[in-house]
Scaffold this motif. Structure first.
Motif, short mmCIF file in Angstrom:
data_model
loop_
_atom_site.label_atom_id
_atom_site.label_comp_id
_atom_site.label_asym_id
_atom_site.label_seq_id
_atom_site.Cartn_x
_atom_site.Cartn_y
_atom_site.Cartn_z
N GLN A 1 0.80 -1.22 0.00
CA GLN A 1 0.00 0.00 0.00
C GLN A 1 0.83 1.27 0.00
OE1 GLN A 1 -2.55 -0.37 3.42
NE2 GLN A 1 -3.62 -2.15 2.63
N GLY A 2 2.14 1.15 0.07
CA GLY A 2 2.99 2.33 0.05
C GLY A 2 3.04 3.09 1.35
N ALA A 3 2.70 2.44 2.49
CA ALA A 3 2.78 3.09 3.79
C ALA A 3 4.24 3.38 4.11
CB ALA A 3 2.16 2.22 4.87
N PRO A 4 4.52 4.40 4.91
CA PRO A 4 5.91 4.73 5.24
C PRO A 4 6.57 3.61 6.03
CG PRO A 4 4.37 6.01 6.57
CD PRO A 4 3.56 5.34 5.53
N ALA A 5 7.87 3.43 5.79
CA ALA A 5 8.61 2.36 6.47
C ALA A 5 8.63 2.56 7.97
CB ALA A 5 10.03 2.27 5.92
N ALA A 6 8.41 3.79 8.45
CA ALA A 6 8.38 4.05 9.89
C ALA A 6 7.29 3.26 10.58
CB ALA A 6 8.19 5.55 10.15
N LEU A 7 6.28 2.82 9.84
CA LEU A 7 5.22 2.00 10.43
C LEU A 7 5.80 0.73 11.05
CD1 LEU A 7 2.14 1.59 10.84
CD2 LEU A 7 2.12 0.44 8.61
N LEU A 8 6.87 0.19 10.44
CA LEU A 8 7.45 -1.05 10.93
C LEU A 8 8.16 -0.86 12.28
CD1 LEU A 8 8.88 -2.46 7.58
CD2 LEU A 8 6.75 -3.10 8.73
N ASP A 9 8.56 0.37 12.58
CA ASP A 9 9.17 0.64 13.88
C ASP A 9 8.21 0.36 15.02
OD1 ASP A 9 11.48 1.47 12.58
OD2 ASP A 9 10.92 3.60 12.65
N THR A 10 6.92 0.47 14.76
CA THR A 10 5.94 0.32 15.84
C THR A 10 5.77 -1.13 16.26
OG1 THR A 10 4.00 0.09 14.37
CG2 THR A 10 4.68 2.34 14.99
N TYR A 11 6.29 -2.08 15.47
CA TYR A 11 6.18 -3.49 15.88
C TYR A 11 6.88 -3.72 17.21
CZ TYR A 11 7.26 -8.45 16.21
OH TYR A 11 7.43 -9.73 16.69
N GLU A 12 8.15 -3.37 17.29
CA GLU A 12 8.88 -3.56 18.55
C GLU A 12 8.32 -2.66 19.64
OE1 GLU A 12 13.21 -2.26 19.92
OE2 GLU A 12 13.28 -4.11 18.72
N GLN A 13 7.95 -1.43 19.29
CA GLN A 13 7.42 -0.50 20.29
C GLN A 13 6.16 -1.05 20.95
OE1 GLN A 13 6.97 2.85 17.70
NE2 GLN A 13 9.03 3.63 18.06
N GLU A 14 5.34 -1.77 20.18
CA GLU A 14 4.10 -2.30 20.72
C GLU A 14 4.26 -3.68 21.34
OE1 GLU A 14 0.84 0.04 17.92
OE2 GLU A 14 1.26 -2.08 17.51
N ARG A 15 5.03 -4.54 20.68
CA ARG A 15 5.03 -5.94 21.12
C ARG A 15 6.03 -6.23 22.24
NH1 ARG A 15 1.10 -8.17 21.57
NH2 ARG A 15 2.27 -10.11 21.84
#
Length: 475
Positions: A327-341
């Motif tokens: 979908q072309g979302a910004p790569a910064a979205l992937l940073d939230t995986y560790e932040q959340e999990r």
């Protein structure tokens, strides 16, 4: 989506346990080209992770396998404590669950792990994917554009844009990344776990049988596995003892710890040993490579949190990888995986350890329905303080106005739930608007529900909603 080693992939998932299979299913329905590589010749054959929590059942409902899970499982039976070969008393190991419209799966559900993985594999096949067996990872190198993987006995490397290690507590991916684990040995006494077929009449199948033992020998249990003719037998051995999984040794151990004779153990279908540890990876991500499941956290089996926390990891990561890749979302979205999990995994790790030590019960916390991401950078509230549902909370089920909310949420899309409010028009194609009348668990307003069933944004204004979508999804 044929699983061969040819060409390059969007995502390579290493390890076809419950976490790897659930992630592969989620990515497949998003159209993400995924290699699911498993070092073994087949799926794990044992029952080890048998306790499935309500939140995990909700995830599996969304992935399309809840019917098989419900048909192939059952509620935990009441414990039966034995003394000197006689029933001594019953013991309720789990607090009684409460089923509500908002929480349709009330309590834990017992399903042997081998059945869970086979249901997920069947679902993956329906979605066009498969498992590549006999793929032992030996090398991993990443650069700005992707990751190069090497497998034993295969001269040609494999390229993937991202890699997810779901390859267990002795994770090769984690070792190749050089990521450490911080933790402790919860109990130094080794454990044996085995799947046994026991002669009729030796043990009833209405109880979870408990044989307390003493401080030196430790306990043993025999739990009937629903929709099978098998018991899962678990025994604690004295510290320093070598665990022998040979069938003859397992039969002798059963006879030594219970009133069941060795000859009454008609079959040992699977046996293994383990030591109860609690450990958390120092990081869940290194560049383009992520850790999930037991590769990221190792739990005591007490309380049934390991498999469930693992599935929650990949359910969080799958939609984010799909959004970035498709979908072309910004790569910064992937940073939230560790932040959340990572914080959630740490909390569940602590809970498992407390339950193992008898410091907590298998109650509401174990069901994982109260886990939230309120502190996540993705979570934004624009409703007044005191609203019943906040950004970061699990989105409850229900039937306001006759609309089943979990049916509306099911699938890889986002949902804008408009409760007693009009839904704005012109939303991105992957956001579905659903209008319902007032519903107490939510309160009135607009609720943007993520693909993993958590609320990302709450408010009443279309301008604020579109600003959130633009920031995180480039929509």
């Amino acid at each position: 989506m044929e699983n061969t080693d040819a060409g390059s992939w969007d995502v390579a998932v290493i390890g076809a346990g419950p976490a790897g299979l659930a992630l592969a299913c989620d990515l497949a329905r998003r159209g993400v080209r995924t290699l699911l590589a498993e070092r073994g010749a087949d799926l794990f054959p044992g029952s080890r992770g048998k306790g499935v929590q309500p939140r995990t059942l909700e995830v599996l409902d969304d992935l399309g396998v809840s019917g098989g899970m419900l048909a192939g499982g059952g509620p935990p039976p009441v414990g039966q404590v034995w003394a000197d070969g006689r029933p001594a008393r019953e013991h309720r190991m789990f607090d009684d669950p409460v089923v509500t419209e908002a929480e349709p799966y009330g309590g834990a559900w017992l399903v042997p792990q081998w059945r869970t993985t086979r249901l997920l594999r069947d679902r993956l096949t329906e979605l066009g994917g498969s498992v590549a067996y006999g793929r032992e990872l030996t090398g991993l190198e990443q650069d700005a554009d992707g990751v190069t993987l090497r497998f034993a006995g295969r001269p040609e490397p494999v390229r993937a844009a991202y890699v997810v290690g779901t390859d267990g507590g002795r994770s090769t991916v984690r070792r190749l990344l050089g990521i450490g684990m911080t933790g402790e040995t919860v109990d130094p006494r080794p454990m044996l776990v085995a799947d046994l077929r026991i002669a009729d009449g030796a043990l009833d199948r209405e109880h979870w049988h408990i044989f307390p033992g003493d401080e030196e020998t430790g306990f043993a249990t025999a739990c009937p596995l629903p929709a099978t003719d098998v018991f899962q037998f678990v025994a604690q051995l004295p510290a320093g003892t070598a665990v022998d999984p040979d069938p003859a040794a397992v039969r002798a151990l059963v006879a030594g710890r219970t009133h069941v004779g060795a000859q009454e153990v008609e079959e040992v279908r699977w046996a293994s040993d383990f030591t109860v540890r609690a450990a958390l990876a120092d990081r869940f991500r290194s560049g383009r490579v992520f850790l999930a499941g037991d590769a990221a956290h190792v739990h005591s089996p007490a309380g049934g949190q390991g498999l469930n926390t693992s599935v929650q990891d990949v359910y969080n990561l799958g939609w984010k990888l799909g959004a970035v890749l498709a979908q072309g979302a910004p790569a910064a979205l992937l940073d939230t995986y560790e932040q959340e999990r990572l914080p959630n995994a740490a909390a569940m790790l602590g809970l498992s350890t407390r339950i193992h030590r008898g410091e907590a019960r298998r109650g509401k916390e174990t069901r994982q329905l109260g886990l939230h991401y309120r502190e996540s950078p993705l979570s934004r509230d624009a409703l007044p303080d005191g609203a019943p549902l906040r950004a970061g909370d699990r989105a409850p089920d229900g039937r306001p106005g006759g609309v089943r909310l979990f049916d509306a949420f099911r699938g890889p899309h986002w949902t804008l739930l408009a409760v007693a409010a009009p839904a704005p028009s012109g939303l991105p194609p992957y956001v579905r608007a659903v209008e319902v009348p007032s519903y107490a668990p939510y309160g009135d307003g607009l609720f943007l529900v993520r693909p993993d069933g958590y609320v990302a944004w709450t408010g009443t204004g279309e301008t604020e909603l579109r600003a959130w979508l633009k920031e995180w999804l480039a929509a």
